[in-house]
Design a protein around this motif. Structure first.
Motif, PDB file in Angstrom:
ATOM      1  N   GLN A 196       0.827  -1.201   0.000  1.00 27.09           N
ATOM      2  CA  GLN A 196       0.000   0.000   0.000  1.00 27.09           C
ATOM      3  C   GLN A 196       0.864   1.255   0.000  1.00 27.09           C
ATOM      4  OE1 GLN A 196      -2.582  -0.384   3.378  1.00 27.09           O
ATOM      5  NE2 GLN A 196      -3.906  -1.913   2.417  1.00 27.09           N
ATOM      6  N   ARG A 197       1.972   1.244   0.783  1.00 27.50           N
ATOM      7  CA  ARG A 197       2.876   2.397   0.796  1.00 27.50           C
ATOM      8  C   ARG A 197       3.515   2.616  -0.564  1.00 27.50           C
ATOM      9  NH1 ARG A 197       4.156   0.480   6.051  1.00 27.50           N
ATOM     10  NH2 ARG A 197       5.923  -0.711   5.208  1.00 27.50           N
ATOM     11  N   ASN A 198       3.943   1.522  -1.182  1.00 23.56           N
ATOM     12  CA  ASN A 198       4.542   1.636  -2.520  1.00 23.56           C
ATOM     13  C   ASN A 198       3.543   2.184  -3.528  1.00 23.56           C
ATOM     14  OD1 ASN A 198       6.957   0.612  -1.566  1.00 23.56           O
ATOM     15  ND2 ASN A 198       6.508  -1.493  -2.198  1.00 23.56           N
ATOM     16  N   GLN A 199       2.286   1.772  -3.395  1.00 26.40           N
ATOM     17  CA  GLN A 199       1.258   2.240  -4.305  1.00 26.40           C
ATOM     18  C   GLN A 199       1.018   3.740  -4.130  1.00 26.40           C
ATOM     19  OE1 GLN A 199      -0.106   0.567  -6.725  1.00 26.40           O
ATOM     20  NE2 GLN A 199      -1.429   2.257  -7.385  1.00 26.40           N
ATOM     21  N   ARG A 200       0.998   4.210  -2.867  1.00 27.82           N
ATOM     22  CA  ARG A 200       0.807   5.639  -2.619  1.00 27.82           C
ATOM     23  C   ARG A 200       1.991   6.453  -3.125  1.00 27.82           C
ATOM     24  NH1 ARG A 200      -1.973   3.769   2.140  1.00 27.82           N
ATOM     25  NH2 ARG A 200      -0.011   3.633   3.281  1.00 27.82           N
ATOM     26  N   GLN A 201       3.195   5.890  -2.967  1.00 23.55           N
ATOM     27  CA  GLN A 201       4.375   6.582  -3.464  1.00 23.55           C
ATOM     28  C   GLN A 201       4.359   6.663  -4.990  1.00 23.55           C
ATOM     29  OE1 GLN A 201       7.523   4.371  -1.660  1.00 23.55           O
ATOM     30  NE2 GLN A 201       7.084   5.145   0.398  1.00 23.55           N
ATOM     31  N   LYS A 202       3.869   5.638  -5.656  1.00 24.34           N
ATOM     32  CA  LYS A 202       3.732   5.672  -7.106  1.00 24.34           C
ATOM     33  C   LYS A 202       2.726   6.737  -7.531  1.00 24.34           C
ATOM     34  CE  LYS A 202       4.988   0.853  -8.078  1.00 24.34           C
ATOM     35  NZ  LYS A 202       4.518  -0.455  -8.600  1.00 24.34           N
ATOM     36  N   GLN A 203       1.672   6.912  -6.727  1.00 22.45           N
ATOM     37  CA  GLN A 203       0.692   7.936  -7.041  1.00 22.45           C
ATOM     38  C   GLN A 203       1.275   9.338  -6.891  1.00 22.45           C
ATOM     39  OE1 GLN A 203      -2.602   7.057  -4.442  1.00 22.45           O
ATOM     40  NE2 GLN A 203      -3.265   5.276  -5.621  1.00 22.45           N
ATOM     41  N   ILE A 249      11.305   7.324  -2.652  1.00 26.38           N
ATOM     42  CA  ILE A 249      10.647   7.486  -1.372  1.00 26.38           C
ATOM     43  C   ILE A 249      10.751   8.955  -0.985  1.00 26.38           C
ATOM     44  CG2 ILE A 249      10.608   6.830   1.065  1.00 26.38           C
ATOM     45  CD1 ILE A 249      11.864   4.190   0.273  1.00 26.38           C
ATOM     46  N   LEU A 250       9.644   9.633  -0.896  1.00 26.34           N
ATOM     47  CA  LEU A 250       9.651  11.060  -0.643  1.00 26.34           C
ATOM     48  C   LEU A 250      10.178  11.361   0.752  1.00 26.34           C
ATOM     49  CD1 LEU A 250       6.229  12.035  -2.227  1.00 26.34           C
ATOM     50  CD2 LEU A 250       8.490  11.986  -3.278  1.00 26.34           C
ATOM     51  N   ASN A 251      11.154  12.236   0.826  1.00 22.41           N
ATOM     52  CA  ASN A 251      11.772  12.619   2.089  1.00 22.41           C
ATOM     53  C   ASN A 251      11.133  13.922   2.569  1.00 22.41           C
ATOM     54  OD1 ASN A 251      13.617  13.806   4.006  1.00 22.41           O
ATOM     55  ND2 ASN A 251      15.090  12.247   3.371  1.00 22.41           N
ATOM     56  N   PRO A 252      10.428  13.897   3.724  1.00 24.73           N
ATOM     57  CA  PRO A 252       9.739  15.108   4.186  1.00 24.73           C
ATOM     58  C   PRO A 252      10.681  16.284   4.403  1.00 24.73           C
ATOM     59  CG  PRO A 252       8.985  13.174   5.386  1.00 24.73           C
ATOM     60  CD  PRO A 252      10.170  12.741   4.586  1.00 24.73           C
ATOM     61  N   SER A 253      11.867  16.026   4.967  1.00 23.00           N
ATOM     62  CA  SER A 253      12.798  17.130   5.235  1.00 23.00           C
ATOM     63  C   SER A 253      13.268  17.774   3.935  1.00 23.00           C
ATOM     64  CB  SER A 253      13.995  16.622   6.043  1.00 23.00           C
ATOM     65  OG  SER A 253      14.720  15.645   5.309  1.00 23.00           O
ATOM     66  N   ILE A 302       1.780  20.378  -2.323  1.00 22.25           N
ATOM     67  CA  ILE A 302       0.850  19.257  -2.520  1.00 22.25           C
ATOM     68  C   ILE A 302       1.548  17.926  -2.248  1.00 22.25           C
ATOM     69  CG2 ILE A 302      -0.514  18.009  -4.240  1.00 22.25           C
ATOM     70  CD1 ILE A 302      -1.120  20.685  -5.566  1.00 22.25           C
ATOM     71  N   VAL A 303       2.756  17.782  -2.765  1.00 15.36           N
ATOM     72  CA  VAL A 303       3.517  16.552  -2.528  1.00 15.36           C
ATOM     73  C   VAL A 303       3.772  16.361  -1.041  1.00 15.36           C
ATOM     74  CG1 VAL A 303       5.782  15.476  -2.839  1.00 15.36           C
ATOM     75  CG2 VAL A 303       4.606  16.485  -4.795  1.00 15.36           C
ATOM     76  N   PHE A 304       4.108  17.418  -0.331  1.00 11.67           N
ATOM     77  CA  PHE A 304       4.384  17.320   1.101  1.00 11.67           C
ATOM     78  C   PHE A 304       3.165  16.829   1.868  1.00 11.67           C
ATOM     79  CE2 PHE A 304       4.130  19.389   5.277  1.00 11.67           C
ATOM     80  CZ  PHE A 304       5.218  18.801   5.909  1.00 11.67           C
ATOM     81  N   TYR A 305       1.990  17.421   1.598  1.00 11.34           N
ATOM     82  CA  TYR A 305       0.786  17.043   2.328  1.00 11.34           C
ATOM     83  C   TYR A 305       0.316  15.640   1.944  1.00 11.34           C
ATOM     84  CZ  TYR A 305       0.105  21.497   4.646  1.00 11.34           C
ATOM     85  OH  TYR A 305       0.250  22.589   5.462  1.00 11.34           O
ATOM     86  N   ARG A 306       0.504  15.273   0.691  1.00  7.22           N
ATOM     87  CA  ARG A 306       0.160  13.899   0.307  1.00  7.22           C
ATOM     88  C   ARG A 306       1.053  12.896   1.011  1.00  7.22           C
ATOM     89  NH1 ARG A 306      -1.097  13.320  -6.169  1.00  7.22           N
ATOM     90  NH2 ARG A 306      -3.120  14.395  -6.179  1.00  7.22           N
ATOM     91  N   ASN A 307       2.337  13.200   1.085  1.00  5.52           N
ATOM     92  CA  ASN A 307       3.272  12.304   1.753  1.00  5.52           C
ATOM     93  C   ASN A 307       2.975  12.225   3.245  1.00  5.52           C
ATOM     94  OD1 ASN A 307       5.644  10.621   1.802  1.00  5.52           O
ATOM     95  ND2 ASN A 307       6.735  12.336   2.746  1.00  5.52           N
ATOM     96  N   SER A 359      -0.019  10.118   3.770  1.00  8.87           N
ATOM     97  CA  SER A 359       0.338   8.714   3.585  1.00  8.87           C
ATOM     98  C   SER A 359       1.015   8.156   4.819  1.00  8.87           C
ATOM     99  CB  SER A 359       1.262   8.571   2.371  1.00  8.87           C
ATOM    100  OG  SER A 359       1.712   7.249   2.225  1.00  8.87           O
ATOM    101  N   GLN A 360       1.898   8.946   5.451  1.00 12.88           N
ATOM    102  CA  GLN A 360       2.574   8.486   6.654  1.00 12.88           C
ATOM    103  C   GLN A 360       1.611   8.327   7.812  1.00 12.88           C
ATOM    104  OE1 GLN A 360       5.690  11.360   7.219  1.00 12.88           O
ATOM    105  NE2 GLN A 360       7.139  10.236   5.944  1.00 12.88           N
ATOM    106  N   ARG A 361       0.624   9.245   7.914  1.00 16.57           N
ATOM    107  CA  ARG A 361      -0.355   9.132   8.985  1.00 16.57           C
ATOM    108  C   ARG A 361      -1.215   7.889   8.829  1.00 16.57           C
ATOM    109  NH1 ARG A 361      -2.676  15.333   9.661  1.00 16.57           N
ATOM    110  NH2 ARG A 361      -0.859  16.176  10.781  1.00 16.57           N
ATOM    111  N   SER A 362      -1.534   7.534   7.588  1.00 17.64           N
ATOM    112  CA  SER A 362      -2.365   6.352   7.361  1.00 17.64           C
ATOM    113  C   SER A 362      -1.616   5.073   7.677  1.00 17.64           C
ATOM    114  CB  SER A 362      -2.845   6.329   5.910  1.00 17.64           C
ATOM    115  OG  SER A 362      -1.747   6.200   5.027  1.00 17.64           O
ATOM    116  N   ASP A 363      -0.272   5.137   7.725  1.00 18.25           N
ATOM    117  CA  ASP A 363       0.533   3.960   8.056  1.00 18.25           C
ATOM    118  C   ASP A 363       0.866   3.888   9.536  1.00 18.25           C
ATOM    119  OD1 ASP A 363       0.621   3.099   5.455  1.00 18.25           O
ATOM    120  OD2 ASP A 363       2.423   4.255   4.980  1.00 18.25           O
ATOM    121  N   THR A 364       0.281   4.783  10.361  1.00 16.90           N
ATOM    122  CA  THR A 364       0.591   4.826  11.788  1.00 16.90           C
ATOM    123  C   THR A 364      -0.684   4.603  12.584  1.00 16.90           C
ATOM    124  OG1 THR A 364       2.347   6.420  11.340  1.00 16.90           O
ATOM    125  CG2 THR A 364       1.609   6.225  13.622  1.00 16.90           C
ATOM    126  N   VAL A 365      -0.583   3.794  13.650  1.00 16.90           N
ATOM    127  CA  VAL A 365      -1.719   3.541  14.531  1.00 16.90           C
ATOM    128  C   VAL A 365      -1.309   3.886  15.952  1.00 16.90           C
ATOM    129  CG1 VAL A 365      -2.733   1.753  13.087  1.00 16.90           C
ATOM    130  CG2 VAL A 365      -1.028   1.127  14.786  1.00 16.90           C
TER     131      VAL A 365
END
Length: 252
Positions: free
Chosen positions: A10-17, A128-132, A225-230, A233-239
């Motif tokens: 799922q992470r790879n798919q979001r990164q492809k998007q 892999i998008l780097n937030p920094s 836009i890329v920053f907020y999408r990334n 994506s990171q929030r959706s991978d965290t519980v």
């Protein structure tokens, strides 16, 4: 293991998007860099033409940020460099940009734009998008846009003031000519008056730089836009479960 593999997919798919958006951002940043480089190199920041007693055949002046070109109809054009020795601060009226200022600001904006291009290229290549890096790109791009906008505004006001000065000189010379010719029996007075020309033509380099500001704003928008999408994506991978620290879904 199956859950971890599914989350990784799922992470790879979001990164492809996100990859097309990063590509668009890279294109806009590269286009901005090229446009600003062209604007800095072309002699269109001030384009003037003068014909008077001193230049009876007419002379044109085209000014870049680092050189200027003068052309007379009786000979070939001369290209001369603009050096800092010509930039005596005492010779510049208030609120007019000095030569070192416009050269430094334009170079600074282009360097920042090039740095953003490199950062976004790294983001694209590592996949892999780097937030920094994304945040750094946004800050550098914003500073570059502001710097170039200030440069355009100040040189634009300079062109306006040169235009007003040309009009003042033209009116003054026509008034002197009228006093000299007063009472004279001259039939071609209109031809004599039209001989004096003081003209500022369209400053196309300022227009080119302005186009670069527009593409830079688009690039900055894509970076945000890329920053907020990334980030999303990171929030959706965290519980987060109760008092337990937040962790990745792949480790839950």
């Amino acid at each position: 293991m199956e859950a971890e593999h599914e989350n990784q997919s799922q992470r790879n798919q979001r990164q492809k998007q996100n990859r097309p958006m990063v590509m668009c951002c890279l294109i806009m940043v590269g286009l901005t860099f090229i446009i600003w480089l062209v604007a800095m190199a072309t002699p269109g920041w001030i384009v003037a033409y003068v014909r008077n007693d001193l230049y009876p055949t007419g002379v044109s002046l085209k000014m870049s940020l680092f050189y200027y070109v003068t052309c007379e109809s009786t000979r070939t054009c001369d290209l001369l460099a603009i050096s800092w020795d010509m930039a005596d601060p005492s010779s510049y009226p208030p609120n007019k940009p000095s030569i070192p200022e416009i050269q430094i600001v334009s170079t600074f904006a282009i360097i920042l734009c090039g740095a953003v291009f490199v950062l976004e290229l790294v983001n694209l290549r590592i996949f892999i998008l780097n937030p920094s890096k994304t945040v750094t790109s946004a800050i550098l791009m914003l500073i570059a846009i502001v710097s170039e906008t200030v440069l355009i505004g100040r040189t634009g006001r300079l062109v306006t003031r040169v235009t007003d000065e040309f009009k003042r000189i033209h009116r003054s010379e026509l008034a002197d000519l009228e006093r000299k010719l007063r009472g004279a029996d001259i039939t071609n007075i209109e031809d004599i008056i039209s001989f004096f020309v003081y003209r500022i033509d369209f400053p196309y380099s300022i227009f080119i730089a302005s186009l670069g500001v527009l593409t830079g704003v688009l690039a900055f928008t894509f970076i945000i836009i890329v920053f907020y999408r990334n980030r999303k994506s990171q929030r959706s991978d965290t519980v987060c479960d109760g008092d337990n620290p937040c962790r990745s879904k792949s480790t839950s």
